[in-house]
Design a protein around this motif. Sequence first.
Motif, PDB file in Angstrom:
ATOM      1  N   GLY A   1      68.629  19.154 115.329  1.00 55.02           N
ATOM      2  CA  GLY A   1      69.074  19.161 113.940  1.00 55.02           C
ATOM      3  C   GLY A   1      67.945  19.013 112.942  1.00 55.02           C
ATOM      4  N   ALA A   2      66.985  18.145 113.239  1.00 60.53           N
ATOM      5  CA  ALA A   2      65.871  17.935 112.309  1.00 60.53           C
ATOM      6  C   ALA A   2      65.055  19.205 112.133  1.00 60.53           C
ATOM      7  N   PHE A   3      64.902  19.965 113.204  1.00 59.34           N
ATOM      8  CA  PHE A   3      64.168  21.230 113.122  1.00 59.34           C
ATOM      9  C   PHE A   3      64.954  22.243 112.293  1.00 59.34           C
ATOM     10  N   ARG A   4      66.261  22.323 112.528  1.00 64.47           N
ATOM     11  CA  ARG A   4      67.077  23.300 111.802  1.00 64.47           C
ATOM     12  C   ARG A   4      67.087  23.022 110.306  1.00 64.47           C
ATOM     13  N   GLU A   5      67.144  21.739 109.946  1.00 61.46           N
ATOM     14  CA  GLU A   5      67.164  21.391 108.522  1.00 61.46           C
ATOM     15  C   GLU A   5      65.883  21.827 107.822  1.00 61.46           C
ATOM     16  N   ARG A   6      64.754  21.742 108.502  1.00 62.10           N
ATOM     17  CA  ARG A   6      63.469  22.052 107.878  1.00 62.10           C
ATOM     18  C   ARG A   6      63.128  23.543 107.978  1.00 62.10           C
ATOM     19  N   TRP A   7      63.336  24.138 109.151  1.00 67.05           N
ATOM     20  CA  TRP A   7      62.839  25.496 109.373  1.00 67.05           C
ATOM     21  C   TRP A   7      63.898  26.468 109.894  1.00 67.05           C
TER      22      TRP A   7
ATOM     23  N   MET B   1      60.953  22.183 121.881  1.00 72.34           N
ATOM     24  CA  MET B   1      61.318  21.199 120.867  1.00 72.34           C
ATOM     25  C   MET B   1      62.083  20.031 121.470  1.00 72.34           C
ATOM     26  N   TRP B   2      63.040  20.323 122.349  1.00 76.47           N
ATOM     27  CA  TRP B   2      63.818  19.241 122.942  1.00 76.47           C
ATOM     28  C   TRP B   2      62.970  18.357 123.845  1.00 76.47           C
ATOM     29  N   LEU B   3      61.915  18.923 124.432  1.00 72.34           N
ATOM     30  CA  LEU B   3      61.050  18.126 125.304  1.00 72.34           C
ATOM     31  C   LEU B   3      60.005  17.330 124.535  1.00 72.34           C
ATOM     32  N   HIS B   4      59.860  17.603 123.232  1.00 69.40           N
ATOM     33  CA  HIS B   4      58.839  16.917 122.426  1.00 69.40           C
ATOM     34  C   HIS B   4      59.452  16.383 121.134  1.00 69.40           C
ATOM     35  N   PRO B   5      60.306  15.363 121.226  1.00 61.83           N
ATOM     36  CA  PRO B   5      60.942  14.826 120.018  1.00 61.83           C
ATOM     37  C   PRO B   5      59.962  14.217 119.022  1.00 61.83           C
ATOM     38  N   ALA B   6      58.774  13.833 119.491  1.00 61.16           N
ATOM     39  CA  ALA B   6      57.779  13.279 118.567  1.00 61.16           C
ATOM     40  C   ALA B   6      57.276  14.324 117.579  1.00 61.16           C
ATOM     41  N   HIS B   7      57.487  15.609 117.871  1.00 60.29           N
ATOM     42  CA  HIS B   7      57.034  16.679 116.985  1.00 60.29           C
ATOM     43  C   HIS B   7      58.083  17.100 115.968  1.00 60.29           C
ATOM     44  N   TRP B   8      59.287  16.570 116.046  1.00 62.10           N
ATOM     45  CA  TRP B   8      60.322  16.958 115.103  1.00 62.10           C
ATOM     46  C   TRP B   8      59.977  16.448 113.700  1.00 62.10           C
ATOM     47  N   PRO B   9      60.402  17.147 112.676  1.00 57.72           N
ATOM     48  CA  PRO B   9      60.196  16.627 111.312  1.00 57.72           C
ATOM     49  C   PRO B   9      60.832  15.243 111.179  1.00 57.72           C
ATOM     50  N   ALA B  10      60.135  14.334 110.537  1.00 61.22           N
ATOM     51  CA  ALA B  10      60.626  12.954 110.426  1.00 61.22           C
ATOM     52  C   ALA B  10      60.237  12.381 109.070  1.00 61.22           C
TER      53      ALA B  10
ATOM     54  N   GLN C   1      59.350   7.233 116.654  1.00 61.81           N
ATOM     55  CA  GLN C   1      59.363   6.299 117.775  1.00 61.81           C
ATOM     56  C   GLN C   1      60.772   6.120 118.334  1.00 61.81           C
ATOM     57  N   ARG C   2      61.777   6.097 117.457  1.00 62.38           N
ATOM     58  CA  ARG C   2      63.150   6.007 117.948  1.00 62.38           C
ATOM     59  C   ARG C   2      63.511   7.236 118.771  1.00 62.38           C
ATOM     60  N   ARG C   3      63.036   8.396 118.332  1.00 60.59           N
ATOM     61  CA  ARG C   3      63.331   9.619 119.092  1.00 60.59           C
ATOM     62  C   ARG C   3      62.656   9.609 120.454  1.00 60.59           C
TER      63      ARG C   3
END
Length: 265
Positions: A19-25, A51-60, A67-69
């Motif tokens: 969801g965070a990726f979709r909202e941004r890009w 993207m699903w394997l690297h939650p630290a790279h999602w827009p935050a 860290q929660r992700r």
Amino acid sequence: MSVAVRALVARSLVRLYPGAFRERWGEMVEDEARGAGWKSWPNLVVGIADMWLHPAHWPADSPAQRQRRVATMGITVALAAWFLSHVAAEQGDALPSADVRTAVTHGCTALLLLGLALVAPRPRPAVGAAVMLLRWALRRLALPTTVGTAAVLLVHSGIDTSPPTLRAAVLAGWWIALGLGAVQIPRIFTGVGAEAVLPPPIGRLRAGVWTLAAASAAGGAAVLGASLSDGFHLLGAAVGTGLLLLTAVCAGTLRDLRELPASTD
């Protein structure tokens, strides 16, 4: 292939991103995919998995959110590894050796529990946070708890469960309950967010992911080795390979943590 079909496929694939990726890009990626047509679909699938394997790279909005992700990713890995280990231990054909079954069920489980304790977010010390956690836990775990409880009560009720159809139904219900529980527990922490939980510090996150990597690697090597040493056991080989893949996920998460700034929350 018509334009409408290409647009539908592109939209459906983009919806699989976090969801965070979709909202941004999301809109930009969807426009590019529609323009490129079917040639963009393999790249979209690879991007979704990455993207699903690297939650630290999602827009935050903050390091604490990242860290929660990562903590949720750790919980997911721990539960997936426990589920796979449990599958292997419960199937005699997958682990014919009693020593290997003991090592997997006790040694790897102990490491997984330690890793889970290290990566799990901590509840905020407030009544409202506890109520929110309880509400989300009831919402997410109601179905697997009900299915699992029904299977256990049926087995201990005195009803004859030896008929093949009934026995298969009980076993299926039990394993479905375990699988649903493993899926739903991480969703509790993604649902409550920062209002109810504090992310683990970076140092504890790293230690927890290292512990989960060690547990997955040890379990995967033991199960895969046992499945190949005395003939070939397909289930054991599949479980061992799955555990080693979870080890690779942990390795990728550890690389991501090197670039993650510490939270001030």
